[in-house]
Design a protein around this motif. Structure first.
Motif, PDB file in Angstrom:
ATOM      1  N   UNK A 351       7.287  -8.092  13.710  1.00 46.68           N
ATOM      2  CA  UNK A 351       7.563  -6.837  12.994  1.00 46.68           C
ATOM      3  C   UNK A 351       6.303  -5.997  12.960  1.00 46.68           C
ATOM      4  N   UNK A 352       6.489  -4.698  12.757  1.00 51.22           N
ATOM      5  CA  UNK A 352       5.329  -3.836  12.543  1.00 51.22           C
ATOM      6  C   UNK A 352       4.823  -4.082  11.125  1.00 51.22           C
ATOM      7  N   UNK A 353       3.518  -3.875  10.904  1.00 47.25           N
ATOM      8  CA  UNK A 353       2.987  -4.149   9.566  1.00 47.25           C
ATOM      9  C   UNK A 353       3.632  -3.270   8.492  1.00 47.25           C
ATOM     10  N   UNK A 354       3.890  -3.870   7.332  1.00 49.21           N
ATOM     11  CA  UNK A 354       4.407  -3.103   6.192  1.00 49.21           C
ATOM     12  C   UNK A 354       3.317  -2.115   5.777  1.00 49.21           C
ATOM     13  N   UNK A 355       3.742  -0.897   5.400  1.00 47.01           N
ATOM     14  CA  UNK A 355       2.730   0.156   5.214  1.00 47.01           C
ATOM     15  C   UNK A 355       2.013   0.146   3.875  1.00 47.01           C
ATOM     16  N   UNK A 356       2.736  -0.253   2.820  1.00 49.69           N
ATOM     17  CA  UNK A 356       2.184  -0.033   1.473  1.00 49.69           C
ATOM     18  C   UNK A 356       0.854  -0.767   1.254  1.00 49.69           C
ATOM     19  N   UNK A 357       0.833  -2.029   1.609  1.00 49.69           N
ATOM     20  CA  UNK A 357      -0.388  -2.807   1.375  1.00 49.69           C
ATOM     21  C   UNK A 357      -1.579  -2.167   2.095  1.00 49.69           C
ATOM     22  N   UNK A 358      -1.341  -1.761   3.330  1.00 52.07           N
ATOM     23  CA  UNK A 358      -2.431  -1.167   4.114  1.00 52.07           C
ATOM     24  C   UNK A 358      -2.872   0.169   3.516  1.00 52.07           C
ATOM     25  N   UNK A 359      -1.894   0.946   3.071  1.00 50.96           N
ATOM     26  CA  UNK A 359      -2.226   2.261   2.510  1.00 50.96           C
ATOM     27  C   UNK A 359      -3.045   2.111   1.221  1.00 50.96           C
ATOM     28  N   UNK A 360      -2.595   1.233   0.338  1.00 51.80           N
ATOM     29  CA  UNK A 360      -3.296   1.052  -0.939  1.00 51.80           C
ATOM     30  C   UNK A 360      -4.701   0.488  -0.718  1.00 51.80           C
ATOM     31  N   UNK A 361      -4.792  -0.438   0.224  1.00 52.50           N
ATOM     32  CA  UNK A 361      -6.082  -1.043   0.564  1.00 52.50           C
ATOM     33  C   UNK A 361      -7.048   0.030   1.078  1.00 52.50           C
ATOM     34  N   UNK A 362      -6.550   0.874   1.967  1.00 48.35           N
ATOM     35  CA  UNK A 362      -7.395   1.919   2.565  1.00 48.35           C
ATOM     36  C   UNK A 362      -7.860   2.905   1.498  1.00 48.35           C
ATOM     37  N   UNK A 363      -6.961   3.263   0.592  1.00 47.10           N
ATOM     38  CA  UNK A 363      -7.342   4.194  -0.480  1.00 47.10           C
ATOM     39  C   UNK A 363      -8.479   3.598  -1.312  1.00 47.10           C
ATOM     40  N   UNK A 364      -8.380   2.295  -1.586  1.00 41.63           N
ATOM     41  CA  UNK A 364      -9.423   1.651  -2.400  1.00 41.63           C
ATOM     42  C   UNK A 364     -10.751   1.625  -1.651  1.00 41.63           C
ATOM     43  N   UNK A 365     -10.730   1.190  -0.414  1.00 37.24           N
ATOM     44  CA  UNK A 365     -12.009   1.050   0.299  1.00 37.24           C
ATOM     45  C   UNK A 365     -12.613   2.405   0.683  1.00 37.24           C
ATOM     46  N   UNK A 366     -11.776   3.406   0.846  1.00 40.87           N
ATOM     47  CA  UNK A 366     -12.313   4.737   1.135  1.00 40.87           C
ATOM     48  C   UNK A 366     -13.219   5.213   0.004  1.00 40.87           C
ATOM     49  N   UNK A 367     -12.957   4.729  -1.198  1.00 42.62           N
ATOM     50  CA  UNK A 367     -13.733   5.153  -2.360  1.00 42.62           C
ATOM     51  C   UNK A 367     -14.963   4.257  -2.489  1.00 42.62           C
ATOM     52  N   UNK A 368     -15.954   4.505  -1.648  1.00 44.79           N
ATOM     53  CA  UNK A 368     -17.226   3.771  -1.714  1.00 44.79           C
ATOM     54  C   UNK A 368     -17.002   2.262  -1.652  1.00 44.79           C
ATOM     55  N   UNK A 369     -16.109   1.842  -0.748  1.00 43.38           N
ATOM     56  CA  UNK A 369     -15.815   0.415  -0.532  1.00 43.38           C
ATOM     57  C   UNK A 369     -15.474  -0.294  -1.832  1.00 43.38           C
ATOM     58  N   UNK A 370     -14.498   0.255  -2.549  1.00 44.86           N
ATOM     59  CA  UNK A 370     -14.135  -0.343  -3.835  1.00 44.86           C
ATOM     60  C   UNK A 370     -13.322  -1.618  -3.621  1.00 44.86           C
ATOM     61  N   UNK A 371     -14.041  -2.675  -3.320  1.00 43.25           N
ATOM     62  CA  UNK A 371     -13.372  -3.914  -2.938  1.00 43.25           C
ATOM     63  C   UNK A 371     -12.766  -4.617  -4.146  1.00 43.25           C
ATOM     64  N   UNK A 372     -13.335  -4.409  -5.327  1.00 46.14           N
ATOM     65  CA  UNK A 372     -12.711  -5.059  -6.489  1.00 46.14           C
ATOM     66  C   UNK A 372     -11.319  -4.473  -6.715  1.00 46.14           C
TER      67      UNK A 372
END
Ligand code: AMP
Ligand code: ZN
Length: 472
Positions: A351-372
């Protein structure tokens, strides 16, 4: 897509990351590497795991990276140890250099593309010092060493104190400092080339300024500019390096005036906060000093340690505890269990990757690598997925899509899943047979085995540690 923002020590603010490359594709990144006089401690590895995180995230975002990390193989502490050990320099340092790369592998760090050694760049270092002398910014002192003149540098219209605010009145500029590491409360002319002294033993090189060895700061300027050019995108290191080491790197590199007009030596300076152990600075006398190997010997895996080092935001001082490492093990266990269940349900479904997890992850890391924040998202996802799995609400295709999404974001976390790490032993035996066939130049047999593994759903992946099996 939103832009990636990073905290730039140069402007002391969050800035959108825009590479110097007009096509916004190629990125040059330099991280100050280890001083190989002993095994690396987990504080050092917090910084290196952080630089691996930034590298992986930039690659995830589609940039083409050139990642450079120097190896400091000549420096004050090393020379002191070489003297004690009575070994030649190269022999002494090579044992720790080897250990360092093994440790990077244990922690799942991608190897930097370039790992230049200082001792192999003496001509470049000498050339840079000559350029500074020609500009009148460097001078030979009565002790025979060559120093960088902060006063002359400033008179050329350059600014000393770009990364930190310096109080020139209170700090009494003008004195000279020989040692590679010096205190944060003095501004002093620092050594570029150190004249040979008897304690150096066999550690010296000829130069136009006389026999001697390079200072620590100049090596990073010479090697970074050689590989990445006089002006590049990212320079990383632990927060302790901002002053004087990085300030001195700027002074040397911009003092030589090799940058195109209006451009800095480095566009973004990114510093990782220190690691504390049980709330205190790590020190042997306090008994809270851990090398990576100490923790591996206690039975923790590189994967568990990587996860723990990646948990906190890079600008937060992080408190390492053994209890925290136990918790890391438990958290990873929850994640692995969920991934295993998804794997069982998905079977061979694609299957193609589910989008939500990737989108939320990207939004977090875009903000100065907010890994927590990213971990928060991942563990919410684990909880929701477990609920859906328990309620029988997921189809095989949905499970495959969620799993693909995890795999995509895990190219940044770099943890791999437990199931991926452990191929069944009969397949590992096949992998060994393929290696043997290749060694014997029986490529036909090697290819047959590769196809057989593929048919069983496993792919051979070459790693610095040798080939391993990865799920297709
Ligand atoms: P060194 O081998 O001492 O030159 O240090 C290698 C890297 O580790 C540098 O970027 C340092 O800033 C970093 N470092 C040293 N101690 C710590 C610590 N306790 N926590 C985080 N990073 C550290
Ligand atoms: Zn450096």
């Amino acid at each position: 897509m939103m832009a990636l923002k990073l905290f730039n020590t140069l402007s002391r603010s969050l800035e959108e990351f825009v590479p110097l490359d007009p096509n916004a594709k190629n990125v040059g990144m330099y991280c100050c590497g280890p001083t190989i006089y002993d095994f690396g401690h987990i504080g050092n590895f917090r910084t290196f795991v952080f630089s691996d995180l930034l590298r992986r995230y930039l690659e995830f975002r589609g940039f083409a990276l050139r990642h450079v990390m120097n190896i400091t193989d000549v420096e004050d502490k090393i020379i002191a140890r070489v003297r004690q050990s009575k070994m030649p320099l190269r022999q002494y340092v090579s044992q720790y250099e080897k250990a360092f790369f093994e440790d990077l592998d244990s922690l799942g760090c991608r190897r930097p593309h370039f790992t230049p050694r200082a001792t192999e760049h003496i001509p470049e270092i000498i050339r840079l010092i000559e350029q500074l002398i020609a500009k009148g910014i460097a001078y030979k002192a009565p002790d025979g060493s060559v120093y960088f003149s902060i006063d002359k540098y400033q008179k050329c219209g350059c600014r000393y104190g770009q990364l930190v605010n310096l109080n020139f009145e209170a700090m009494r500029p003008g004195e000279r400092v020989q040692s590679d590491e010096y205190t944060k409360d003095s501004i002093a002319d620092f050594a570029l080339w150190k004249a040979r002294v008897p304690e150096d033993g066999e550690v010296f090189w000829p130069s136009p300024f006389g026999e001697g060895r390079p200072g620590w700061h100049i090596e990073c300027s010479a090697m970074s500019m050689k590989i990445l050019g006089p002006s590049f995108d990212l320079h990383l290191g632990g927060e302790d390096l901002a002053f004087p080491h990085h300030e001195d790197e700027i002074a040397q590199s911009e003092g030589a005036g090799l940058q195109p007009p209006g451009q800095h030596f480095v566009k973004y300076w990114v510093h990782a906060a220190h690691l504390l152990v049980e709330g205190k600075k790590m020190s042997k006398s306090l008994g809270n000093f851990f090398t990576l190997r100490d923790l591996l010997n206690k039975g923790f895996s590189g994967r568990e340690i990587r996860y723990l080092l990646l948990k906190a935001h890079y600008r937060e001082t992080f408190n390492f505890t053994l209890a925290g490492l136990e918790e890391a093990r438990a958290a990873l266990g929850r994640l692995d269990e969920c991934l295993l269940k998804l794997q069982e349900l998905a079977g061979n479904t694609r299957a193609n990757p589910a989008e939500k997890l990737i989108r939320d992850f990207t939004t977090a890391l875009d903000e100065d690598l907010n890994i927590s924040a990213a971990w928060g998202i991942v563990f919410d996802w684990v909880r929701d997925t477990n609920k859906q799995l328990a309620a029988g609400q997921l189809s095989a295709a949905q499970a495959a899509a969620e799993l693909e999404a995890w795999r995509k974001i895990d190219t940044v976390f770099g943890l791999g899943s437990k199931t991926e790490q452990e191929a069944p032993s009969e397949l590992l035996a096949l992998l060994d047979q393929r290696q043997a066939a290749r060694k014997a130049k029986d490529f036909k047999r090697a290819d047959t085995i590769r196809d057989e593994l593929k048919a069983k759903g496993w792919q051979i992946e070459d790693t610095p540690k040798g080939p391993r099996l990865k799920r297709l």
